[in-house]
Design a protein around this motif. Structure first.
Motif, PDB file in Angstrom:
ATOM      1  N   SER A  91      -1.729  -2.450   4.707  1.00 46.15           N
ATOM      2  CA  SER A  91      -2.769  -1.473   4.373  1.00 46.15           C
ATOM      3  C   SER A  91      -3.029  -0.479   5.496  1.00 46.15           C
ATOM      4  O   SER A  91      -3.512   0.631   5.238  1.00 46.15           O
ATOM      5  N   ALA A 140       0.822  -1.215   0.000  1.00 47.24           N
ATOM      6  CA  ALA A 140       0.000   0.000   0.000  1.00 47.24           C
ATOM      7  C   ALA A 140       0.851   1.258   0.000  1.00 47.24           C
ATOM      8  O   ALA A 140       0.474   2.275  -0.580  1.00 47.24           O
ATOM      9  N   VAL A 163      -5.432   2.999   0.647  1.00 53.92           N
ATOM     10  CA  VAL A 163      -6.351   1.863   0.656  1.00 53.92           C
ATOM     11  C   VAL A 163      -7.741   2.302   0.224  1.00 53.92           C
ATOM     12  O   VAL A 163      -8.386   1.658  -0.612  1.00 53.92           O
ATOM     13  N   PRO A 215      -7.570  -5.855   1.493  1.00 54.08           N
ATOM     14  CA  PRO A 215      -6.535  -5.262   2.363  1.00 54.08           C
ATOM     15  C   PRO A 215      -6.023  -6.255   3.400  1.00 54.08           C
ATOM     16  O   PRO A 215      -6.787  -7.007   4.003  1.00 54.08           O
TER      17      PRO A 215
END
Length: 293
Positions: free
Chosen positions: A192, A158, A199, A243
């Motif tokens: 994440s 991420a 995200v 995630p």
């Protein structure tokens, strides 16, 4: 009356016997958390009584936390190739994968020891292996011929997607791997919780906003290109992510909170895991199939 109803139980994951070997092919850029994901998934499986085995196909792996059931470094390692052939790290890694392709009998002998099991295959972090070089595609096709059902699990950090251009680049690389490997795909957005805004942007893409962000940093002359890329990412829904938070990185992380439990459910569905197993009867009293009314 008691004793006449049909008793059954769903097979426990550790007791499942299958005609197929099921495998997660964990891929993605270097540093995206592939090896850590493999370790965390192994730990989660053990905690719920499920049997899995981790396979290392990264000839450059160092300091991995899991104990691999199969390790390509027993066949060939990047350090040995770099020393003997004077190759750089990238060239040595590609050479190792090509060498594996030429020695698939070694891999088959190893996989035969785990026939019918559930494997987590930790792959190298050289992205071109999955986007355009043919070796990995040939290895995958051969393994499928050996009755190995596979799902690609693409890990994307991420934090790598901190701005619009990097986000589009990461999504395009993921899409390229999906097209090249031609496998069921589950995409994970790792770490994440360290990039909450990223995200949110990836899980719910605003096409107009994404195109505007690209244009503001890359120039008005490319607006049409940016709009097409934004629509490809947002409107068509070709690439989506689950995630995975940093809770999975710690030994005491909660599987539900980290997202690994949900990810495993999606991957099992993609693999059709458990669909070819028989329902097992319990040890209840014997009875006729035709019940008295």
């Amino acid at each position: 009356p008691p004793g006449t109803e049909r008793h059954w139980r769903a097979p426990k994951p550790a007791d499942m016997a299958s005609d197929y070997t099921h495998a997660q092919l964990v891929i993605g850029p270097a540093g995206s958390g592939k090896s850590t994901y493999c370790y965390a998934l192994e730990q989660h499986a053990q905690s719920v009584g499920r049997r899995v085995y981790v396979v290392n196909l990264d000839p450059a792996a160092e300091d991995i936390r899991y104990e691999p059931a199969i390790d390509i470094r027993e066949l060939i390692a990047v350090d040995d190739v770099a020393e003997e052939l004077n190759y750089g790290p990238n060239g040595a890694l590609v050479y190792c994968i090509d060498f594996l392709l030429e020695n698939l009998d070694w891999l088959r002998d190893k996989l035969d020891e785990y026939h019918g099991e559930y494997l987590i295959i930790d792959c190298p972090g050289q992205i071109e292996l999955y986007t355009h070089l043919p070796a990995m595609q040939h290895i995958i096709k051969t393994m499928m011929d050996w009755d190995v059902r596979m799902c690609a699990v693409y890990c994307l950090d991420a934090q790598f997607c901190a701005d619009a251009a990097k986000m589009v680049s990461g999504v395009m690389a993921c899409l390229s791997a999906m097209l090249q490997l031609q496998l069921p795909h589950v995409n994970l957005l790792t770490k994440s919780d360290l990039g909450q805004k990223t995200v949110e942007d990836l899980l719910d893409v605003d096409t107009a906003l994404l195109a505007e962000q690209l244009t503001s940093t890359r120039g008005e002359r490319f607006r049409s290109l940016h709009e097409v890329l934004a629509r490809l990412v947002g409107d068509y829904g070709l690439v989506s992510f689950l995630p995975i938070s940093c809770a999975v990185w710690s030994q005491d992380g909660d599987a539900e909170e980290s997202g690994i439990s949900v990810a495993l459910q999606h991957i099992d569905n993609a693999l059709h895991y458990g669909e070819d197993t028989d329902v097992q009867d319990d040890d209840g009293p014997e009875h006729d199939d035709d019940l008295d009314m």
